[in-house]
Design a protein around this motif. Structure first.
Motif, PDB file in Angstrom:
ATOM      1  N   ASP A 150       6.322   5.810  -3.048  1.00  0.00           N
ATOM      2  CA  ASP A 150       5.198   6.137  -2.171  1.00  0.00           C
ATOM      3  C   ASP A 150       4.290   7.124  -2.892  1.00  0.00           C
ATOM      4  O   ASP A 150       4.769   8.003  -3.616  1.00  0.00           O
ATOM      5  CB  ASP A 150       5.671   6.768  -0.858  1.00  0.00           C
ATOM      6  CG  ASP A 150       6.293   5.752   0.077  1.00  0.00           C
ATOM      7  OD1 ASP A 150       5.874   4.579   0.030  1.00  0.00           O
ATOM      8  OD2 ASP A 150       7.191   6.128   0.848  1.00  0.00           O
ATOM      9  N   TYR A 151       2.988   6.980  -2.668  1.00  0.00           N
ATOM     10  CA  TYR A 151       2.006   7.933  -3.195  1.00  0.00           C
ATOM     11  C   TYR A 151       1.318   8.616  -2.028  1.00  0.00           C
ATOM     12  O   TYR A 151       0.746   7.964  -1.152  1.00  0.00           O
ATOM     13  CB  TYR A 151       0.970   7.215  -4.067  1.00  0.00           C
ATOM     14  CG  TYR A 151      -0.151   8.123  -4.539  1.00  0.00           C
ATOM     15  CD1 TYR A 151       0.049   8.995  -5.608  1.00  0.00           C
ATOM     16  CD2 TYR A 151      -1.396   8.116  -3.906  1.00  0.00           C
ATOM     17  CE1 TYR A 151      -0.966   9.831  -6.034  1.00  0.00           C
ATOM     18  CE2 TYR A 151      -2.418   8.955  -4.330  1.00  0.00           C
ATOM     19  CZ  TYR A 151      -2.193   9.809  -5.405  1.00  0.00           C
ATOM     20  OH  TYR A 151      -3.202  10.650  -5.825  1.00  0.00           O
ATOM     21  N   ASN A 152       1.390   9.935  -2.001  1.00  0.00           N
ATOM     22  CA  ASN A 152       0.782  10.717  -0.929  1.00  0.00           C
ATOM     23  C   ASN A 152      -0.645  11.096  -1.317  1.00  0.00           C
ATOM     24  O   ASN A 152      -0.868  11.883  -2.243  1.00  0.00           O
ATOM     25  CB  ASN A 152       1.611  11.977  -0.659  1.00  0.00           C
ATOM     26  CG  ASN A 152       1.026  12.832   0.443  1.00  0.00           C
ATOM     27  OD1 ASN A 152       0.347  12.322   1.345  1.00  0.00           O
ATOM     28  ND2 ASN A 152       1.269  14.129   0.392  1.00  0.00           N
ATOM     29  N   THR A 189       0.717   7.983   3.125  1.00  0.00           N
ATOM     30  CA  THR A 189       1.143   7.362   1.883  1.00  0.00           C
ATOM     31  C   THR A 189       0.766   5.886   1.817  1.00  0.00           C
ATOM     32  O   THR A 189       0.605   5.204   2.839  1.00  0.00           O
ATOM     33  CB  THR A 189       2.670   7.470   1.720  1.00  0.00           C
ATOM     34  OG1 THR A 189       3.319   6.805   2.813  1.00  0.00           O
ATOM     35  CG2 THR A 189       3.107   8.931   1.691  1.00  0.00           C
ATOM     36  N   ILE A 190       0.639   5.417   0.590  1.00  0.00           N
ATOM     37  CA  ILE A 190       0.593   3.994   0.295  1.00  0.00           C
ATOM     38  C   ILE A 190       1.681   3.746  -0.738  1.00  0.00           C
ATOM     39  O   ILE A 190       1.880   4.562  -1.648  1.00  0.00           O
ATOM     40  CB  ILE A 190      -0.793   3.553  -0.222  1.00  0.00           C
ATOM     41  CG1 ILE A 190      -0.817   2.035  -0.432  1.00  0.00           C
ATOM     42  CG2 ILE A 190      -1.186   4.291  -1.495  1.00  0.00           C
ATOM     43  CD1 ILE A 190      -2.211   1.491  -0.698  1.00  0.00           C
ATOM     44  N   VAL A 228       3.806  -4.216   0.304  1.00  0.00           N
ATOM     45  CA  VAL A 228       2.913  -3.056   0.213  1.00  0.00           C
ATOM     46  C   VAL A 228       2.851  -2.433   1.593  1.00  0.00           C
ATOM     47  O   VAL A 228       2.670  -3.130   2.601  1.00  0.00           O
ATOM     48  CB  VAL A 228       1.506  -3.464  -0.265  1.00  0.00           C
ATOM     49  CG1 VAL A 228       0.570  -2.253  -0.267  1.00  0.00           C
ATOM     50  CG2 VAL A 228       1.564  -4.083  -1.653  1.00  0.00           C
ATOM     51  N   LEU A 270       1.723   1.014   4.226  1.00  0.00           N
ATOM     52  CA  LEU A 270       0.922   2.197   4.541  1.00  0.00           C
ATOM     53  C   LEU A 270       1.656   2.969   5.620  1.00  0.00           C
ATOM     54  O   LEU A 270       2.095   2.398   6.618  1.00  0.00           O
ATOM     55  CB  LEU A 270      -0.467   1.802   5.029  1.00  0.00           C
ATOM     56  CG  LEU A 270      -1.446   2.936   5.343  1.00  0.00           C
ATOM     57  CD1 LEU A 270      -1.821   3.682   4.068  1.00  0.00           C
ATOM     58  CD2 LEU A 270      -2.696   2.395   6.017  1.00  0.00           C
ATOM     59  N   GLY A 276       4.907   3.371  10.058  1.00  0.00           N
ATOM     60  CA  GLY A 276       4.526   2.592   8.894  1.00  0.00           C
ATOM     61  C   GLY A 276       4.382   1.113   9.200  1.00  0.00           C
ATOM     62  O   GLY A 276       5.038   0.576  10.098  1.00  0.00           O
ATOM     63  N   GLN A 335       3.939  -2.779   6.991  1.00  0.00           N
ATOM     64  CA  GLN A 335       4.132  -3.388   5.686  1.00  0.00           C
ATOM     65  C   GLN A 335       3.615  -4.829   5.684  1.00  0.00           C
ATOM     66  O   GLN A 335       3.761  -5.551   6.688  1.00  0.00           O
ATOM     67  CB  GLN A 335       5.610  -3.392   5.284  1.00  0.00           C
ATOM     68  CG  GLN A 335       6.297  -2.041   5.319  1.00  0.00           C
ATOM     69  CD  GLN A 335       6.926  -1.734   6.647  1.00  0.00           C
ATOM     70  OE1 GLN A 335       7.428  -2.640   7.322  1.00  0.00           O
ATOM     71  NE2 GLN A 335       6.910  -0.469   7.046  1.00  0.00           N
TER      72      GLN A 335
END
Length: 261
Positions: free
Chosen positions: A116-118, A131-132, A179, A181, A196, A198
């Protein structure tokens, strides 16, 4: 008379060819304020690193109102850097599909792993996340066909009765990429609630020779071909392991100053 003329001549100012008589005008005093300056100062910020573990409340409580479903999913992530998190999910699902033509059930376990990227910029001492991320998923499961109906294009004599069967197909597997979010917000110290969604793409699907996998644990239903969607609502607990100090930018505004006259 000569003395009067001389006295009058002394009162007349001498005019030079090279110089002009200049009159000075009084200057008015104007109060000017400086434009407000904005500076960025460096502030030391302490970031906590550790393991966050939790459970999907949606899957856990769905069985209370849906008699055809049982499932549970555990979630976890590890803060790798300031913005990146390693993440994984592990779960079990048992889902019965009952429609007009057949009745079948699928049960099995699955695992998903990725990152995950915050991209949310927290205020000081806050640890919320938006996050994505991306996952790779793998499931091993069984399918059981309970009953089915043969399609009759001319139902003059009515609908044909369902044919009961107990065909069981074991050792099935499927793999996909997704993917997602999501967001996580800290509600009390170290306790987070999250949400979340997906979007999934099936890349591997081992099927029986005469039956399709209508539901894959961890992937969801497959009626729409290779694409699927997912949803979770989680509660998790953060276990801090160590801390790192970083430099955070803080905006400091100066008080306007008046210029001296």
């Amino acid at each position: 008379m000569f003395s009067v003329f001389l006295g009058h001549a002394q009162d007349v100012p001498e005019i030079s060819k090279d110089k002009e008589i200049k009159t000075k005008k009084p200057q008015t005093e104007a109060v000017k304020t400086e434009i407000q300056d904005v500076k960025k100062d460096s502030v030391v910020k302490t970031d906590r690193y550790g393991l966050r573990v939790g459970v999907d409340l949606y899957k856990l409580t769905r069985g209370l109102y849906d008699k055809d479903y049982k499932g549970i999913e555990f979630v976890g992530d590890w803060r790798l850097t300031k913005k990146y998190y390693l993440a994984a999910e592990l779960g079990y699902e048992d889902k019965t599909t009952d429609d007009d033509r057949l009745n079948s059930s699928a049960s099995g376990t699955y695992i998903k792993g990725g990152f995950d990227y915050n991209f949310y910029q927290n205020w000081l001492d806050m640890e919320n996340l938006i996050t994505i991320g991306m996952r790779g998923g793998f499931s091993t499961f069984n399918q059981e066909l309970h009953s089915y109906k043969i399609y009759n294009p001319n139902p003059y004599w009515g609908e044909l009765p369902a044919i009961a069967t107990d065909q069981k197909f074991s050792g099935l597997t499927a793999g996909w990429i997704e993917v997602g979010l999501g967001l996580k917000a800290q509600v009390v110290q170290n306790v987070f609630v999250g949400f979340g969604v997906q979007l999934k793409l099936l890349v591997m699907n081992k099927e029986p020779g005469n039956f399709e996998n209508l539901y894959i644990p961890g992937f969801n239903r497959t009626y729409d071909g290779s694409f699927g969607v997912g949803f979770n609502y989680t509660v998790s607990y953060f276990i801090p392991i160590y801390k790192k100090k970083t430099m955070a930018s803080e905006v400091v505004k100066e008080v306007p100053k008046k210029k001296k006259p």
